[in-house]
Enzyme design. Structure first.
Site, PDB file in Angstrom:
ATOM      1  N   TYR A  33       0.824  -6.122   2.941  1.00  0.00           N
ATOM      2  CA  TYR A  33       0.350  -6.505   4.264  1.00  0.00           C
ATOM      3  C   TYR A  33      -1.037  -5.948   4.512  1.00  0.00           C
ATOM      4  O   TYR A  33      -1.515  -5.061   3.792  1.00  0.00           O
ATOM      5  CB  TYR A  33       1.321  -6.018   5.353  1.00  0.00           C
ATOM      6  N   ARG A  52      -8.936  -5.157  -0.249  1.00  0.00           N
ATOM      7  CA  ARG A  52      -7.710  -4.397  -0.488  1.00  0.00           C
ATOM      8  C   ARG A  52      -6.517  -5.327  -0.652  1.00  0.00           C
ATOM      9  O   ARG A  52      -5.617  -5.065  -1.458  1.00  0.00           O
ATOM     10  CB  ARG A  52      -7.477  -3.396   0.644  1.00  0.00           C
ATOM     11  N   ARG A 100      18.559 -13.837  -5.183  1.00  0.00           N
ATOM     12  CA  ARG A 100      18.351 -12.402  -5.270  1.00  0.00           C
ATOM     13  C   ARG A 100      18.521 -11.882  -6.693  1.00  0.00           C
ATOM     14  O   ARG A 100      19.572 -12.031  -7.316  1.00  0.00           O
ATOM     15  CB  ARG A 100      19.305 -11.646  -4.342  1.00  0.00           C
ATOM     16  N   HIS A 102      16.451  -8.509  -9.086  1.00  0.00           N
ATOM     17  CA  HIS A 102      15.364  -7.535  -9.065  1.00  0.00           C
ATOM     18  C   HIS A 102      14.137  -8.028  -9.830  1.00  0.00           C
ATOM     19  O   HIS A 102      13.002  -7.759  -9.428  1.00  0.00           O
ATOM     20  CB  HIS A 102      15.834  -6.196  -9.640  1.00  0.00           C
ATOM     21  N   LYS A 149      -0.826  -1.427  -0.552  1.00  0.00           N
ATOM     22  CA  LYS A 149      -0.384  -1.532   0.841  1.00  0.00           C
ATOM     23  C   LYS A 149       0.911  -2.349   0.890  1.00  0.00           C
ATOM     24  O   LYS A 149       0.950  -3.500   1.349  1.00  0.00           O
ATOM     25  CB  LYS A 149      -1.467  -2.138   1.725  1.00  0.00           C
ATOM     26  N   GLU A 182      -1.909  12.151   3.679  1.00  0.00           N
ATOM     27  CA  GLU A 182      -2.363  11.243   4.736  1.00  0.00           C
ATOM     28  C   GLU A 182      -1.277  11.143   5.788  1.00  0.00           C
ATOM     29  O   GLU A 182      -0.209  11.758   5.664  1.00  0.00           O
ATOM     30  CB  GLU A 182      -2.664   9.852   4.159  1.00  0.00           C
ATOM     31  N   LEU A 207      -3.453   5.750   0.527  1.00  0.00           N
ATOM     32  CA  LEU A 207      -3.985   4.409   0.700  1.00  0.00           C
ATOM     33  C   LEU A 207      -5.503   4.484   0.866  1.00  0.00           C
ATOM     34  O   LEU A 207      -6.015   5.405   1.498  1.00  0.00           O
ATOM     35  CB  LEU A 207      -3.358   3.762   1.938  1.00  0.00           C
TER      36      LEU A 207
END
Length: 287
Positions: A33, A52, A100, A102, A149, A182, A207
């Site tokens: 995101y 990014r 579904r 992995h 992110k 952070e 990040l």
């Protein structure tokens, strides 16, 4: 006022927006995101966020959903439709919808894209910044790729909840060496007793904050002594000033760390000045 969200190619009313139950973002946190601050209806630090985003998608081997030019148009349209002048614009891209498993879907599926935008009361945020905020510390317990992110934010959510329960707005993660990495949703800064502005370097498991990068440009122009030298909670408590930075917080002075008041308990001169200069820069260069 009705809100609108962009979901996989079309705008829908916010309350009716939905993704498939087998979207890998929902089931596996398999997505990334970005969040843009919005000033005067424009996207702040735009190129940094796009860069990014590209990196995060590439690191997770998720296909880019559209060109940067097309994505810019959709982001701007989300801001326009929601009549956001001052606020935030959120983008989420997941690997897509698949049975579904992995392992990645084979053949690959189209990535899912969700965009929302909301208004922020800048006057209220400025008033809070003028008072200053409190932070707490929590043990670093996140995965080893915080440079991506990712939407996998459960440790961050738990840290943020712990902060709220203790009357703070942010939690600072502390690694095994006793050093602050952070915040749960921000970068952490102090002005130490020598007057040097310090924050963790991006070679650590943090990040690469876009607001952080723009702020560094401002810092270099102001001539404030600066070092990418990590600090402990004890050093933060003994510091002249502290603050956090991010698209949501912009730059918010910190006046208390783990219950210990910094200095006179008021936002410091450096943080106050840098907040003003950052906002001026971001507003001027927003697109």
């Amino acid at each position: 006022m009705s809100r609108f969200a962009y979901v996989n190619g079309r705008f829908v009313r916010h309350g009716e927006a939905a993704v498939h139950i087998e979207d890998r973002g929902y089931q596996l946190a398999d997505g990334v995101y970005e969040v843009w601050a919005v000033f005067d209806g424009k996207l702040a630090d735009a190129e940094g966020h796009f860069a990014r985003l590209r990196r995060s998608l590439d690191e997770l081997r998720i296909a880019h959903p559209m060109s940067e030019a097309s994505l810019t148009l959709v982001l701007r349209e989300a801001v326009r439709r929601n009549k956001v002048k001052e606020g935030l614009c959120y983008l989420q891209v997941t690997r897509g919808v698949a049975k579904r498993d992995h392992a990645f879907p084979n053949p690959a599926v189209l990535p899912s894209v969700v965009i929302t935008a909301k208004s922020v009361d800048r006057a209220a945020a400025d008033a809070k910044a003028a008072i200053g905020a409190s932070v707490i510390s929590v043990p670093e317990n996140r995965w080893g790729r915080c440079d991506i992110k990712s939407i996998g934010l459960l440790p961050n959510a738990l840290a943020k909840q712990a902060a709220r329960e203790r009357g703070a707005i942010e939690a600072w993660f502390v690694d095994d060496m006793g050093l602050v990495t952070e915040g749960a949703s921000s970068n952490a800064w102090i002005v130490d007793n020598a007057g040097v502005l310090r924050t963790r370097d991006t070679n650590a498991n943090i990040l690469r904050g876009v607001t952080r990068s723009t702020l560094l440009e401002v810092i270099r122009e102001t001539g404030v002594p600066f070092s990418e030298k990590p600090f402990t909670i004890a050093e933060a408590q003994a510091a002249r000033e502290a603050f956090i930075s991010g698209a949501g917080s912009l730059l918010t002075p910190v006046v208390q760390v783990d219950g210990v008041k910094l200095g006179d308990g008021k936002p410091g001169e450096v943080a106050t000045r840098l907040r003003r200069l950052y906002i001026e820069r971001a507003r001027q260069k927003a697109v």
